[in-house]
Write a protein that holds these residues in place. Structure first.
Motif, PDB file in Angstrom:
ATOM      1  N   ILE A  42       0.816  -1.147  -0.102  1.00 32.10           N
ATOM      2  CA  ILE A  42       0.079  -0.007   0.023  1.00 32.10           C
ATOM      3  C   ILE A  42       0.892   1.326  -0.027  1.00 32.10           C
ATOM      4  CG2 ILE A  42      -2.125   1.246   1.291  1.00 32.10           C
ATOM      5  CD1 ILE A  42      -2.780  -1.422   2.689  1.00 32.10           C
ATOM      6  N   SER A  43       0.450   2.216  -0.668  1.00 35.71           N
ATOM      7  CA  SER A  43       1.071   3.608  -0.697  1.00 35.71           C
ATOM      8  C   SER A  43       0.154   4.678  -0.601  1.00 35.71           C
ATOM      9  CB  SER A  43       2.115   3.661  -2.120  1.00 35.71           C
ATOM     10  OG  SER A  43       2.732   4.915  -1.906  1.00 35.71           O
ATOM     11  N   THR A  44       0.384   5.641   0.302  1.00 39.36           N
ATOM     12  CA  THR A  44      -0.379   6.667   0.452  1.00 39.36           C
ATOM     13  C   THR A  44       0.037   8.004   0.888  1.00 39.36           C
ATOM     14  OG1 THR A  44      -2.602   7.273   1.651  1.00 39.36           O
ATOM     15  CG2 THR A  44      -0.871   6.235   3.010  1.00 39.36           C
ATOM     16  N   SER A  45      -0.730   9.012   0.380  1.00 35.27           N
ATOM     17  CA  SER A  45       0.059  10.407   0.640  1.00 35.27           C
ATOM     18  C   SER A  45      -1.416  11.345   0.717  1.00 35.27           C
ATOM     19  CB  SER A  45       0.881  10.767  -0.409  1.00 35.27           C
ATOM     20  OG  SER A  45       1.516  12.233  -0.290  1.00 35.27           O
ATOM     21  N   PHE A  46      -1.109  12.629   0.146  1.00 39.10           N
ATOM     22  CA  PHE A  46      -2.021  13.660   0.150  1.00 39.10           C
ATOM     23  C   PHE A  46      -2.976  13.257  -0.896  1.00 39.10           C
ATOM     24  CE2 PHE A  46       1.554  15.847   1.754  1.00 39.10           C
ATOM     25  CZ  PHE A  46       1.211  16.577   3.093  1.00 39.10           C
ATOM     26  N   SER A  47      -2.552  12.967  -2.094  1.00 40.31           N
ATOM     27  CA  SER A  47      -3.549  12.858  -3.025  1.00 40.31           C
ATOM     28  C   SER A  47      -4.370  11.706  -3.439  1.00 40.31           C
ATOM     29  CB  SER A  47      -2.646  13.394  -4.469  1.00 40.31           C
ATOM     30  OG  SER A  47      -1.804  12.297  -4.463  1.00 40.31           O
ATOM     31  N   SER A  48      -3.654  10.502  -2.957  1.00 41.91           N
ATOM     32  CA  SER A  48      -4.657   9.309  -3.181  1.00 41.91           C
ATOM     33  C   SER A  48      -3.765   8.139  -2.382  1.00 41.91           C
ATOM     34  CB  SER A  48      -4.219   9.031  -4.642  1.00 41.91           C
ATOM     35  OG  SER A  48      -3.066   8.516  -4.999  1.00 41.91           O
ATOM     36  N   THR A  49      -4.644   7.210  -2.484  1.00 35.34           N
ATOM     37  CA  THR A  49      -4.120   5.683  -1.677  1.00 35.34           C
ATOM     38  C   THR A  49      -4.067   4.705  -2.838  1.00 35.34           C
ATOM     39  OG1 THR A  49      -5.044   6.545   0.462  1.00 35.34           O
ATOM     40  CG2 THR A  49      -4.349   4.039  -0.073  1.00 35.34           C
ATOM     41  N   SER A 301       6.828   3.203  10.385  1.00 40.59           N
ATOM     42  CA  SER A 301       6.640   4.003   9.046  1.00 40.59           C
ATOM     43  C   SER A 301       6.390   5.585   9.587  1.00 40.59           C
ATOM     44  CB  SER A 301       5.138   3.539   8.510  1.00 40.59           C
ATOM     45  OG  SER A 301       4.707   4.513   7.434  1.00 40.59           O
ATOM     46  N   VAL A 302       6.822   6.335   8.857  1.00 36.94           N
ATOM     47  CA  VAL A 302       6.689   7.863   9.205  1.00 36.94           C
ATOM     48  C   VAL A 302       5.898   8.580   8.213  1.00 36.94           C
ATOM     49  CG1 VAL A 302       8.065  10.075   9.792  1.00 36.94           C
ATOM     50  CG2 VAL A 302       9.248   7.870  10.078  1.00 36.94           C
ATOM     51  N   GLY A 303       4.997   9.089   8.745  1.00 38.07           N
ATOM     52  CA  GLY A 303       4.008  10.083   7.821  1.00 38.07           C
ATOM     53  C   GLY A 303       4.141  11.431   7.843  1.00 38.07           C
ATOM     54  N   PHE A 304       3.261  12.295   7.317  1.00 41.84           N
ATOM     55  CA  PHE A 304       3.297  13.869   7.604  1.00 41.84           C
ATOM     56  C   PHE A 304       3.848  14.036   9.160  1.00 41.84           C
ATOM     57  CE2 PHE A 304       1.380  18.047   8.432  1.00 41.84           C
ATOM     58  CZ  PHE A 304       1.937  18.800   7.328  1.00 41.84           C
ATOM     59  N   SER A 305       3.419  13.588   9.992  1.00 37.30           N
ATOM     60  CA  SER A 305       3.580  14.161  11.331  1.00 37.30           C
ATOM     61  C   SER A 305       3.260  13.115  12.463  1.00 37.30           C
ATOM     62  CB  SER A 305       2.945  15.500  11.785  1.00 37.30           C
ATOM     63  OG  SER A 305       1.644  15.445  11.572  1.00 37.30           O
ATOM     64  N   HIS A 306       3.412  11.962  12.032  1.00 37.44           N
ATOM     65  CA  HIS A 306       3.100  10.667  13.018  1.00 37.44           C
ATOM     66  C   HIS A 306       3.974   9.558  12.518  1.00 37.44           C
ATOM     67  CE1 HIS A 306       0.167   9.095  10.154  1.00 37.44           C
ATOM     68  NE2 HIS A 306      -0.076   8.220  11.046  1.00 37.44           N
ATOM     69  N   THR A 307       4.232   8.616  13.281  1.00 38.16           N
ATOM     70  CA  THR A 307       5.215   7.496  13.519  1.00 38.16           C
ATOM     71  C   THR A 307       4.228   6.195  13.832  1.00 38.16           C
ATOM     72  OG1 THR A 307       7.109   8.782  13.238  1.00 38.16           O
ATOM     73  CG2 THR A 307       7.397   6.339  13.940  1.00 38.16           C
ATOM     74  N   LEU A 308       4.448   5.047  13.360  1.00 39.81           N
ATOM     75  CA  LEU A 308       4.061   3.827  14.046  1.00 39.81           C
ATOM     76  C   LEU A 308       5.150   2.900  13.788  1.00 39.81           C
ATOM     77  CD1 LEU A 308       0.613   3.261  12.003  1.00 39.81           C
ATOM     78  CD2 LEU A 308       1.010   4.082  14.259  1.00 39.81           C
ATOM     79  N   ILE A 309       5.259   2.080  14.844  1.00 45.18           N
ATOM     80  CA  ILE A 309       5.996   1.019  15.234  1.00 45.18           C
ATOM     81  C   ILE A 309       5.389  -0.243  15.357  1.00 45.18           C
ATOM     82  CG2 ILE A 309       8.229   0.154  16.688  1.00 45.18           C
ATOM     83  CD1 ILE A 309       8.410   3.395  17.278  1.00 45.18           C
ATOM     84  N   VAL A 357       3.420  -1.884   8.593  1.00 44.97           N
ATOM     85  CA  VAL A 357       2.674  -0.614   9.054  1.00 44.97           C
ATOM     86  C   VAL A 357       2.890   0.564   7.988  1.00 44.97           C
ATOM     87  CG1 VAL A 357       2.415  -0.906  11.663  1.00 44.97           C
ATOM     88  CG2 VAL A 357       4.627   0.268  10.575  1.00 44.97           C
ATOM     89  N   LEU A 358       2.070   1.286   7.764  1.00 44.80           N
ATOM     90  CA  LEU A 358       2.113   2.503   6.866  1.00 44.80           C
ATOM     91  C   LEU A 358       1.457   3.727   7.327  1.00 44.80           C
ATOM     92  CD1 LEU A 358       2.907   3.502   3.966  1.00 44.80           C
ATOM     93  CD2 LEU A 358       0.944   2.704   3.226  1.00 44.80           C
ATOM     94  N   SER A 364      -3.668   5.748   8.646  1.00 45.06           N
ATOM     95  CA  SER A 364      -2.732   4.827   9.036  1.00 45.06           C
ATOM     96  C   SER A 364      -3.266   3.258   8.466  1.00 45.06           C
ATOM     97  CB  SER A 364      -2.090   4.853  10.394  1.00 45.06           C
ATOM     98  OG  SER A 364      -1.837   6.012  11.050  1.00 45.06           O
ATOM     99  N   PHE A 365      -2.415   2.379   8.305  1.00 49.50           N
ATOM    100  CA  PHE A 365      -2.692   1.032   7.944  1.00 49.50           C
ATOM    101  C   PHE A 365      -1.581   0.029   8.473  1.00 49.50           C
ATOM    102  CE2 PHE A 365      -3.814   3.689   4.210  1.00 49.50           C
ATOM    103  CZ  PHE A 365      -5.072   3.048   4.002  1.00 49.50           C
ATOM    104  N   LEU A 366      -2.278  -1.057   8.958  1.00 54.52           N
ATOM    105  CA  LEU A 366      -1.533  -2.078   9.212  1.00 54.52           C
ATOM    106  C   LEU A 366      -2.056  -3.234   8.496  1.00 54.52           C
ATOM    107  CD1 LEU A 366       0.078  -3.653  11.273  1.00 54.52           C
ATOM    108  CD2 LEU A 366      -1.800  -4.141  12.785  1.00 54.52           C
ATOM    109  N   TYR A 367      -1.141  -3.834   7.761  1.00 55.78           N
ATOM    110  CA  TYR A 367      -1.599  -5.058   6.655  1.00 55.78           C
ATOM    111  C   TYR A 367      -0.958  -6.349   6.618  1.00 55.78           C
ATOM    112  CZ  TYR A 367       1.756  -2.846   3.317  1.00 55.78           C
ATOM    113  OH  TYR A 367       2.381  -2.211   2.678  1.00 55.78           O
ATOM    114  N   TYR A 368      -1.510  -7.360   6.266  1.00 52.85           N
ATOM    115  CA  TYR A 368      -0.493  -8.371   5.970  1.00 52.85           C
ATOM    116  C   TYR A 368      -0.100  -8.656   4.778  1.00 52.85           C
ATOM    117  CZ  TYR A 368      -0.085 -13.656   6.224  1.00 52.85           C
ATOM    118  OH  TYR A 368       0.570 -14.949   6.103  1.00 52.85           O
TER     119      TYR A 368
END
Length: 381
Positions: A42-49, A301-309, A357-358, A364-368
């Motif tokens: 999966i890839s995601t940003s401002f404009s689309s997922t 994963s690091v996003g615009f202003s948050h992080t998941l581990i 994680v993404l 945010s996403f957590l996926y298999y």
């Protein structure tokens, strides 16, 4: 089975029905098409997922097309290996090693049309692409010959050249040779290049000290590739960039079995996990009892202003901006230190190394995905 959890800004109203705009706890993401059995990436940003499936096909949900929330197919004749979404750009890496991109920073005249940018590389022997990395307004290519190229905006020097002399380019330009890894972020204007000798070079936006160059170097722009002198000891596994910070994953080379992994961060204090009211100009370890002792960091994963581990014991941890519930902790309060997130029981007991994680802009996403491996697989503890 297609395990995928989602939380944050609800931009998928047809798939996540009867839910508020802000989804504060992880919920199951369900696809409409039965053919979409296995997520590859999966890839995601401002404009689309964009969701890439194991069969090499991809679908895109546009964040800008609220009148029609249905996904559209990514129409590339070749089988897709990887997808990336930057601020306004999309890049597709095919099995054959070609890269197709679209976006106004790459193709201003026809921003909605895909073009093959790998075919524009001047050296015909360097047109097989091994990896693609998104920036906010640029795209980076790593060739099979271990050469790094950049294309798009160079307004902040993120292509490694003087921004006053080169504002942007619609053709890939060679940045550095003998590169093992390129790191940036879909909302960032900074880039890290790791060479084959584990030497780290940086270029681009540095207003908050997000390159970790030290307290004496505080230039807003680094207009040429500059070597970082004070890197934490160990093997660099990955670096990811937010808008105003950077986070590095280091592996202890002195341990043979299940080497310990540590996270180091620099840049704006609010997004670093330190809980400090100041910028950090050197890479500093993020410490937490949540991933100490025999637990280890599996993915981050690091996003615009948050992080998941994600840890090897199945803990999902987050910190940073939580305005849209993108930390999944049940509210919209910001968290300046690592905080554990409760998740529904998935297939962690089967093989946690297949979970990823993404972080996106506000989601945010957590996926298999057993077909995706960002880091060497850790043994289960």
């Amino acid at each position: 089975m297609n395990d995928c959890l989602f939380f944050g800004s609800n931009q998928f109203p047809k798939l996540i029905e009867n839910e508020p705009n802000k989804i504060r706890k992880p919920i199951q993401f369900k696809f409409e098409n039965e053919n979409e059995k296995q997520i590859k990436q999966i890839s995601t940003s401002f404009s689309s997922t964009i969701f890439l499936f194991k069969n090499g096909k991809a679908i895109e949900y546009s964040s800008q097309n609220y009148s029609n929330p249905n996904p559209s197919k990514i129409r590339i004749e070749e089988s897709i290996q990887k997808v990336t979404v930057g601020g306004d750009n999309v890049a597709i890496l095919t099995i054959e090693g070609n890269v197709f991109t679209r976006g106004r920073d790459i193709n201003y005249k026809n921003p909605k049309e895909f073009i093959n940018i790998s075919s524009l590389i001047e050296d015909k022997n360097d047109r097989i692409i091994q990896d693609i990395i998104p920036g906010a307004k640029s795209i980076y290519l790593l060739t099979s010959n271990q050469n790094a190229y950049g294309i798009g905006s160079n307004y902040n020097g993120q292509l490694g050249f003087d921004s006053e002399k080169l504002k942007k380019t619609e053709k890939p330009i060679l940045m550095m040779k003998n590169v093992s890894k390129i790191s940036s972020g879909n909302s960032s204007s900074q880039v890290f290049l790791l060479n084959l000798n584990q030497e780290l070079f940086v270029s681009g936006y540095n207003y908050y000290g997000q390159f970790g160059l030290g307290y004496t170097i505080k230039e807003r722009k680094i207009n040429k590739l500059t070597k970082i002198q004070n890197i934490p000891k160990g093997k660099i596994i990955d670096i990811q960039c937010g808008t105003n910070n950077s986070i590095m994953l280091i592996e202890d080379e002195n341990q043979n079995e299940n080497p310990k992994r540590k996270l180091y961060s620099c840049g704006n204090y609010r997004f670093n996990g330190f809980g400090k009211d100041e910028n950090t100009y050197e890479f500093t370890e993020i410490k937490s009892s949540l991933f100490e002792n025999d637990d280890n960091i599996l993915d981050f994963s690091v996003g615009f202003s948050h992080t998941l581990i994600l840890t090897s014991k199945g803990k999902l941890i987050g910190f940073g901006n939580n305005s849209y519930g993108q930390l999944g902790i049940g509210d919209t309060k910001h968290q300046l230190i690592p905080t554990q997130i409760e998740v529904p029981k998935l297939r962690f007991n089967e093989d946690i190394s297949n979970y990823h994680v993404l972080c996106g802009n506000q989601k945010s996403f957590l996926y298999y995905s057993p077909s995706l491996s960002f880091f060497p697989i850790l043994k289960k503890i």
